[in-house]
Design a protein around this motif. Sequence first.
Motif, mmCIF file in Angstrom:
data_model
loop_
_atom_site.group_PDB
_atom_site.id
_atom_site.type_symbol
_atom_site.label_atom_id
_atom_site.label_comp_id
_atom_site.label_asym_id
_atom_site.label_seq_id
_atom_site.Cartn_x
_atom_site.Cartn_y
_atom_site.Cartn_z
ATOM 1 N N ARG A 22 38.014 61.720 -52.387
ATOM 2 C CA ARG A 22 36.942 60.940 -51.774
ATOM 3 C C ARG A 22 36.706 59.674 -52.593
ATOM 4 N N VAL A 23 36.284 58.628 -51.910
ATOM 5 C CA VAL A 23 35.803 57.412 -52.564
ATOM 6 C C VAL A 23 34.292 57.428 -52.495
ATOM 7 N N VAL A 24 33.629 57.214 -53.638
ATOM 8 C CA VAL A 24 32.173 57.197 -53.712
ATOM 9 C C VAL A 24 31.735 55.844 -54.250
ATOM 10 N N VAL A 25 30.801 55.213 -53.565
ATOM 11 C CA VAL A 25 30.220 53.954 -54.021
ATOM 12 C C VAL A 25 28.771 54.222 -54.409
ATOM 13 N N ILE A 26 28.435 54.018 -55.675
ATOM 14 C CA ILE A 26 27.058 54.160 -56.155
ATOM 15 C C ILE A 26 26.511 52.763 -56.380
ATOM 16 N N SER A 27 25.524 52.376 -55.586
ATOM 17 C CA SER A 27 24.994 51.018 -55.700
ATOM 18 C C SER A 27 23.496 51.047 -55.950
ATOM 19 N N GLY A 28 23.023 50.076 -56.720
ATOM 20 C CA GLY A 28 21.599 49.978 -57.015
ATOM 21 C C GLY A 28 21.356 48.884 -58.034
ATOM 22 N N GLU A 29 20.120 48.449 -58.123
ATOM 23 C CA GLU A 29 19.769 47.408 -59.077
ATOM 24 C C GLU A 29 19.931 47.915 -60.513
ATOM 25 N N LEU A 54 38.393 59.055 -61.279
ATOM 26 C CA LEU A 54 38.562 57.705 -61.813
ATOM 27 C C LEU A 54 37.307 56.906 -61.490
ATOM 28 N N VAL A 55 36.718 56.282 -62.494
ATOM 29 C CA VAL A 55 35.458 55.552 -62.333
ATOM 30 C C VAL A 55 35.652 54.091 -62.706
ATOM 31 N N LEU A 56 35.170 53.203 -61.856
ATOM 32 C CA LEU A 56 35.140 51.772 -62.162
ATOM 33 C C LEU A 56 33.679 51.329 -62.118
ATOM 34 N N GLU A 57 33.107 51.101 -63.304
ATOM 35 C CA GLU A 57 31.711 50.667 -63.404
ATOM 36 C C GLU A 57 31.617 49.141 -63.288
ATOM 37 N N ASP A 58 30.404 48.690 -63.015
ATOM 38 C CA ASP A 58 30.149 47.251 -62.852
ATOM 39 C C ASP A 58 31.173 46.621 -61.917
ATOM 40 N N ALA A 59 31.357 47.276 -60.780
ATOM 41 C CA ALA A 59 32.373 46.815 -59.831
ATOM 42 C C ALA A 59 32.066 45.432 -59.280
ATOM 43 N N PRO A 91 44.943 64.355 -54.482
ATOM 44 C CA PRO A 91 43.493 64.186 -54.379
ATOM 45 C C PRO A 91 42.933 63.417 -55.576
ATOM 46 N N LEU A 92 41.999 62.527 -55.299
ATOM 47 C CA LEU A 92 41.386 61.697 -56.334
ATOM 48 C C LEU A 92 39.931 61.457 -55.972
ATOM 49 N N LEU A 93 39.047 61.589 -56.950
ATOM 50 C CA LEU A 93 37.657 61.184 -56.775
ATOM 51 C C LEU A 93 37.512 59.814 -57.425
ATOM 52 N N LEU A 94 37.477 58.781 -56.608
ATOM 53 C CA LEU A 94 37.351 57.404 -57.087
ATOM 54 C C LEU A 94 35.901 56.966 -56.905
ATOM 55 N N THR A 95 35.230 56.640 -57.999
ATOM 56 C CA THR A 95 33.819 56.265 -57.953
ATOM 57 C C THR A 95 33.652 54.817 -58.394
ATOM 58 N N LEU A 96 33.039 54.019 -57.543
ATOM 59 C CA LEU A 96 32.742 52.619 -57.833
ATOM 60 C C LEU A 96 31.243 52.496 -58.057
ATOM 61 N N VAL A 97 30.854 51.944 -59.189
ATOM 62 C CA VAL A 97 29.435 51.781 -59.522
ATOM 63 C C VAL A 97 29.134 50.288 -59.528
ATOM 64 N N THR A 98 28.162 49.885 -58.727
ATOM 65 C CA THR A 98 27.940 48.459 -58.534
ATOM 66 C C THR A 98 26.470 48.150 -58.296
ATOM 67 N N ARG A 99 26.092 46.938 -58.567
ATOM 68 C CA ARG A 99 24.805 46.450 -58.113
ATOM 69 C C ARG A 99 24.884 46.256 -56.601
ATOM 70 N N PRO A 100 23.737 46.107 -55.940
ATOM 71 C CA PRO A 100 23.774 45.974 -54.474
ATOM 72 C C PRO A 100 24.752 44.901 -54.032
ATOM 73 N N LEU A 101 25.552 45.244 -53.022
ATOM 74 C CA LEU A 101 26.525 44.305 -52.505
ATOM 75 C C LEU A 101 25.826 43.238 -51.677
ATOM 76 N N ALA A 102 26.593 42.231 -51.279
ATOM 77 C CA ALA A 102 26.020 41.129 -50.503
ATOM 78 C C ALA A 102 25.406 41.658 -49.215
ATOM 79 N N SER A 103 24.470 40.899 -48.671
ATOM 80 C CA SER A 103 23.769 41.352 -47.471
ATOM 81 C C SER A 103 24.707 41.598 -46.305
ATOM 82 N N SER A 104 25.859 40.923 -46.295
ATOM 83 C CA SER A 104 26.818 41.115 -45.217
ATOM 84 C C SER A 104 27.670 42.348 -45.417
ATOM 85 N N THR A 105 27.526 42.953 -46.604
ATOM 86 C CA THR A 105 28.356 44.100 -46.934
ATOM 87 C C THR A 105 27.680 45.382 -46.505
#
Length: 245
Positions: free
Chosen positions: A15-22, A149-154, A174-188
């Motif tokens: 699974r791909v997981v996107v964790i977003s927040g300020e 696999l984790v990529l922080e500050d995406a 199988p891979l758990l890919l986690t992207l950690v990011t601040r909120p994406l652009a409003s169009s995202t």
Amino acid sequence: LLRGLVDGLADGAGRVVVISGEAGIGKSRLLAELARLAEEQAVTWLEGAGQSIEQGTPYRAWRDVLAAFFGLDEGMAREERGRQVRERVTGAVGPAFAERVPLLNDILRLDLPETDLTQSFDPKLRHESLTALVVDLLRAATAAGPLALVLEDAHWLDSASWALALAVSRWVQPLLLTLVTRPLASSTRCSSSYTQSSAHPTRWRPSGVKATCLQLRFRPAMLARTRAGRTSHTRIARSTPPEAR
């Protein structure tokens, strides 16, 4: 939710997981809990991060990922680093790949001498060959056990790091890919479709892989308490696109 992601990985479900927040809202705490659960399940954990001052450095986020993969540390001599990488590559994917090891100079700064093969690659072919090599190495790792696999500050990833992340998400399972990011652009939006816009994707589509978006937001009442100097909590909004379920 987090335990379900780790348990699913152990059962062969990527699974791909996107964790977003300020900033400061709790992304790191959530990631730490995910790492703890992964350790309980003996999941191999590889982690890298985008760097604000190195957004122009190709593959910067993958440098730490592959350094951990190869067991490298800053105190190792250059010759020892090169030898260890070469041995790990040939051991994982076979001696036929020895000629391609210098491609990893682009990520790990090994300063290995180029071979006749790698010298013959134009930039496009070099990028494609490097991507294929990393994919093959991570595939070999998943054959040995579950991999996260984790990529922080995406939000600070360079375009080459994004492209490699997309390829890995599509071809390593199988891979758990986690992207950690601040909120994406409003169009995202957290979607299972992906396009690339300059240095970062506005939509994410790892073909054939389920995607989950965890958005950390303040509850309005809690935000008011925070401004008043009181303790606050966050709310996790989970979004899984219908077409990715």
